[in-house]
Design a protein around this motif. Structure first.
Motif, PDB file in Angstrom:
ATOM      1  N   GLU A   1       1.313  -1.956  -1.469  1.00 19.44           N
ATOM      2  CA  GLU A   1       2.769  -1.906  -1.584  1.00 19.44           C
ATOM      3  C   GLU A   1       3.368  -3.283  -1.331  1.00 19.44           C
ATOM      4  O   GLU A   1       4.320  -3.698  -1.974  1.00 19.44           O
ATOM      5  CB  GLU A   1       3.358  -0.932  -0.539  1.00 19.44           C
ATOM      6  N   THR A   2       2.824  -3.965  -0.321  1.00 17.94           N
ATOM      7  CA  THR A   2       3.348  -5.275   0.075  1.00 17.94           C
ATOM      8  C   THR A   2       2.179  -6.149   0.486  1.00 17.94           C
ATOM      9  O   THR A   2       1.083  -5.663   0.750  1.00 17.94           O
ATOM     10  CB  THR A   2       4.296  -5.173   1.274  1.00 17.94           C
ATOM     11  N   TYR A   3       2.455  -7.434   0.561  1.00 17.20           N
ATOM     12  CA  TYR A   3       1.428  -8.393   0.964  1.00 17.20           C
ATOM     13  C   TYR A   3       0.904  -8.125   2.367  1.00 17.20           C
ATOM     14  O   TYR A   3      -0.178  -8.552   2.726  1.00 17.20           O
ATOM     15  CB  TYR A   3       1.984  -9.816   0.912  1.00 17.20           C
TER      16      TYR A   3
ATOM     17  N   LEU B   1       0.167  -5.010  -7.371  1.00 15.29           N
ATOM     18  CA  LEU B   1       1.337  -4.356  -6.799  1.00 15.29           C
ATOM     19  C   LEU B   1       2.462  -4.316  -7.827  1.00 15.29           C
ATOM     20  O   LEU B   1       2.381  -4.955  -8.879  1.00 15.29           O
ATOM     21  CB  LEU B   1       1.794  -5.045  -5.518  1.00 15.29           C
ATOM     22  N   VAL B   2       3.473  -3.519  -7.537  1.00 17.94           N
ATOM     23  CA  VAL B   2       4.652  -3.467  -8.397  1.00 17.94           C
ATOM     24  C   VAL B   2       5.594  -4.573  -7.943  1.00 17.94           C
ATOM     25  O   VAL B   2       6.044  -4.590  -6.800  1.00 17.94           O
ATOM     26  CB  VAL B   2       5.329  -2.087  -8.314  1.00 17.94           C
ATOM     27  N   GLY B   3       5.867  -5.529  -8.838  1.00 14.54           N
ATOM     28  CA  GLY B   3       6.656  -6.693  -8.482  1.00 14.54           C
ATOM     29  C   GLY B   3       8.144  -6.407  -8.430  1.00 14.54           C
ATOM     30  O   GLY B   3       8.598  -5.285  -8.670  1.00 14.54           O
ATOM     31  N   SER B   4       8.903  -7.448  -8.132  1.00 15.41           N
ATOM     32  CA  SER B   4      10.335  -7.272  -7.894  1.00 15.41           C
ATOM     33  C   SER B   4      11.086  -6.922  -9.167  1.00 15.41           C
ATOM     34  O   SER B   4      12.245  -6.539  -9.123  1.00 15.41           O
ATOM     35  CB  SER B   4      10.918  -8.540  -7.269  1.00 15.41           C
TER      36      SER B   4
ATOM     37  N   VAL C   1       6.803 -12.678   3.394  1.00 14.85           N
ATOM     38  CA  VAL C   1       7.548 -11.560   2.816  1.00 14.85           C
ATOM     39  C   VAL C   1       6.626 -10.344   2.682  1.00 14.85           C
ATOM     40  O   VAL C   1       5.492 -10.459   2.224  1.00 14.85           O
ATOM     41  CB  VAL C   1       8.175 -11.929   1.450  1.00 14.85           C
TER      42      VAL C   1
ATOM     43  N   SER D   1      13.048  -4.344  -2.848  1.00 18.04           N
ATOM     44  CA  SER D   1      11.653  -4.512  -3.243  1.00 18.04           C
ATOM     45  C   SER D   1      10.835  -4.957  -2.034  1.00 18.04           C
ATOM     46  O   SER D   1      11.381  -5.346  -1.000  1.00 18.04           O
ATOM     47  CB  SER D   1      11.553  -5.578  -4.335  1.00 18.04           C
ATOM     48  N   SER D   2       9.528  -4.911  -2.193  1.00 17.73           N
ATOM     49  CA  SER D   2       8.682  -5.354  -1.072  1.00 17.73           C
ATOM     50  C   SER D   2       8.318  -6.825  -1.179  1.00 17.73           C
ATOM     51  O   SER D   2       7.668  -7.371  -0.304  1.00 17.73           O
ATOM     52  CB  SER D   2       7.412  -4.506  -1.023  1.00 17.73           C
ATOM     53  N   THR D   3       8.727  -7.492  -2.260  1.00 17.30           N
ATOM     54  CA  THR D   3       8.291  -8.876  -2.448  1.00 17.30           C
ATOM     55  C   THR D   3       9.428  -9.875  -2.670  1.00 17.30           C
ATOM     56  O   THR D   3       9.166 -11.067  -2.805  1.00 17.30           O
ATOM     57  CB  THR D   3       7.358  -8.969  -3.684  1.00 17.30           C
ATOM     58  N   PHE D   4      10.685  -9.430  -2.714  1.00 16.10           N
ATOM     59  CA  PHE D   4      11.759 -10.371  -3.028  1.00 16.10           C
ATOM     60  C   PHE D   4      12.962 -10.094  -2.127  1.00 16.10           C
ATOM     61  O   PHE D   4      14.002  -9.649  -2.580  1.00 16.10           O
ATOM     62  CB  PHE D   4      12.126 -10.257  -4.508  1.00 16.10           C
TER      63      PHE D   4
ATOM     64  N   ARG E   1      16.465 -11.925  -2.731  1.00 12.51           N
ATOM     65  CA  ARG E   1      17.445 -11.254  -3.594  1.00 12.51           C
ATOM     66  C   ARG E   1      18.006  -9.981  -2.961  1.00 12.51           C
ATOM     67  O   ARG E   1      19.207  -9.713  -3.041  1.00 12.51           O
ATOM     68  CB  ARG E   1      16.776 -10.884  -4.929  1.00 12.51           C
TER      69      ARG E   1
END
Lengths: 269, 269, 269
Positions: free
Chosen positions: A223-225, A236-239, C74, C124-127, C130
């Motif tokens: 899900e996350t890093y 993973l599913v990106g932003s 992040v 999101s889990s990566t950004f 934003r």
């Protein structure tokens, strides 16, 4: 009233081209808020420009005018168009730059820019961003209706994007982009990965087998890093809700020697 | 009232220098519209800065203040000046940055910045862009007359640009710039090429023989890129009305191994 | 009222990330003045981001909101904070980005961002730049009190900066940064060099012996570049009041083969 015009180009910022467009815009509309979206699209790389534009344009306030100048066909018979998608406006060459946005958000209407009274009085043969697109963007920001700018068009040029081949447990897809961090962005909607996770029946972490040509890797689905240690390959599913391959605190594209356009097969282990 | 200040520097955007100047400007004039013209001028390359400035500055709204900081002489006795050309204002070191603009548009007046009450209270010895030029640009944007900033000067430093040697059917000229696309921009006014075309008596396309040292090429004279196929070398009048050499969908400077400062001979075949 | 939000990131401008943040900000506050401070921080280089931020942030108008996204953590449990230093506001991950500013200017207060009603509806889990930082920056610019955003925190993460070891005639220090011109910026306050100069009893110019590993150089102590000829190595107090090593019209870091983090010993000859 706040007028916003965004600029996406492949001009870089070393030359004067971007500044020339800003001068034209501010001469036409002195209080305009000009947003530098990107000027670092690789020269004449329509695909990169189209994806970048798609990822930011719809997030702006209503009636923002987005000017996109990645224009290898300047001086040929390629058309220049103004278009409306959702509550956003666009001015750009008709070369596929708008394809991903139209595919994802639909097209309200598009016109070909033919009415030269809205252009710069002198139009060069090599810099239509300054001489046609910037002046027209000002007119649209000021409220001129698209219909006044030229005739409607519906047969817009399309980018040739290879559609993803998706099965429930596997997919064959193209690399759409590699970002500055080396993250590999696939032409594969996040919903494919989400479905895999929903179908999960064990508590074991999911793993994908990934193949490109004769090369093979395994990626942990996360899900996350935060779930893995530095250096590990993850999916993973990106932003932007696309499936991405990443290496935590590393550069996936360098590590895997992959670039835009490579074909990958993903399969659930 | 819309106050516009443009910034041209060789600072890049990796360091804090540009942002420091923006802070000073906004402290002085919070509603100011700051336009990033370019921060990617090669370090200390006055010629590149001068040509870039020339190509955008005069296209801005009246009373725009253009700050240009390419300043290898910071800390020496080189002067800093404010100048007026047409309806535009300039603040920059007196090192030739303004030469192409003065040559093309004339100089209304220039003053040396000596009155330190308009400067930052503490002036460093290495960053006059922040400590002198930015605060003075704010004052000019606010309407302070140039005469209040220091004494008039008329003996401005000049760039040494080799003037083109032009005959009706040939020219010997210097490469002024190579842009991001590899287009080669010559110190040769477009009117020279236009005259060739007007003197044309056959319907055969014009060709130029081009020589640089021991290397020779042929370039087709065109109006726009549309007239030739990708990969062909062409000569055309560029968007700034200078003669350019370009390779359609290619990089002319790489293909011809030419750089800024090279001397070329052009001759009608 | 002029709302100003500055952006510092390691995103580059080739991808859409910066433009996505700008869209979120302008959707929240259409008249906001967005200042691009830098997007060229090397990927995930917290030290470079922290030093750049320190060098410009305090120079902005009161109530400017500075958003800094250099965020290798992040998706981990690292906190995101909002902070107030002097009359400036900050929104950034709690990873040391604020250390140099706190060391030099103190910290009024800091809160952890936990109240998700101020965030983007979908996170999101990566950004988080934003989805959390940009929307919160808008709220702060609009006047929302930090206390509403989450609980106070006082145990902020700190950068590990090696403190300078200073004696009156010698110092052992780290290279903090190398700027675009190759100037070497030391973790050594300018006051150390000023004290040397004040203690000077002869008219002979001061010279420093500089050692890095097995390499030795001599640098002339100067006030400005004007005092030496091109190519000479000098030590001076830079525009941020730190000691710098520079080569007039040259690149000191290339010439000396030194990079960030190298340890130097300086000693008065």
């Amino acid at each position: 009233m706040n007028h916003i015009i965004t600029l996406l180009t492949d001009f870089g910022t070393r030359d004067s081209y971007v500044a020339q467009m800003k001068g034209v815009i501010l001469r036409g509309l002195a209080g305009c808020h000009i947003v530098d979206a990107s000027h670092e699209i690789p020269p004449q790389d329509i695909l990169a420009g189209a994806l970048t534009l798609r990822d930011y344009a719809m997030g702006f306030p209503a009636n923002t005018v987005h000017v996109a100048v990645v224009d290898p066909g300047v001086g040929t018979q390629r058309r220049i168009i103004a278009a409306e998608v959702g509550d956003q406006k666009f001015v750009l060459p008709d070369n596929g730059l708008l394809t991903p946005i139209i595919d994802d958000f639909g097209l309200n209407r598009a016109v070909e820019l033919t009415h030269s009274q809205y252009w710069r009085s002198e139009v060069s043969s090599t810099f239509h961003g300054r001489d046609i697109m910037a002046p027209v963007a000002v007119q649209i920001a000021l409220g001129v209706d698209l219909e006044l700018l030229g005739p409607s068009v519906s047969d817009l040029q399309r980018l040739n994007l290879r559609p993803p081949e998706m099965a429930p447990r596997s997919a064959r897809v193209e690399i759409l982009a590699v970002d500055r961090f080396g993250n590999i962005i696939l032409n594969l909607p996040g919903s494919w990965l989400d479905a895999l996770k929903e179908g999960q029946t064990t508590v074991k972490p999911l793993r994908l087998a990934i193949q490109a040509g004769e090369s093979y890797w395994r990626a942990l689905v996360v899900e996350t890093y935060a779930q893995v240690i530095a250096g590990e390959l993850v999916a993973l599913v990106g932003s932007q809700r696309r499936v991405e391959l990443a290496v935590v605190n590393g550069n996936a594209a360098s590590m895997l020697h992959l670039t835009v356009g490579s074909l990958l097969t993903l399969e659930l282990e």
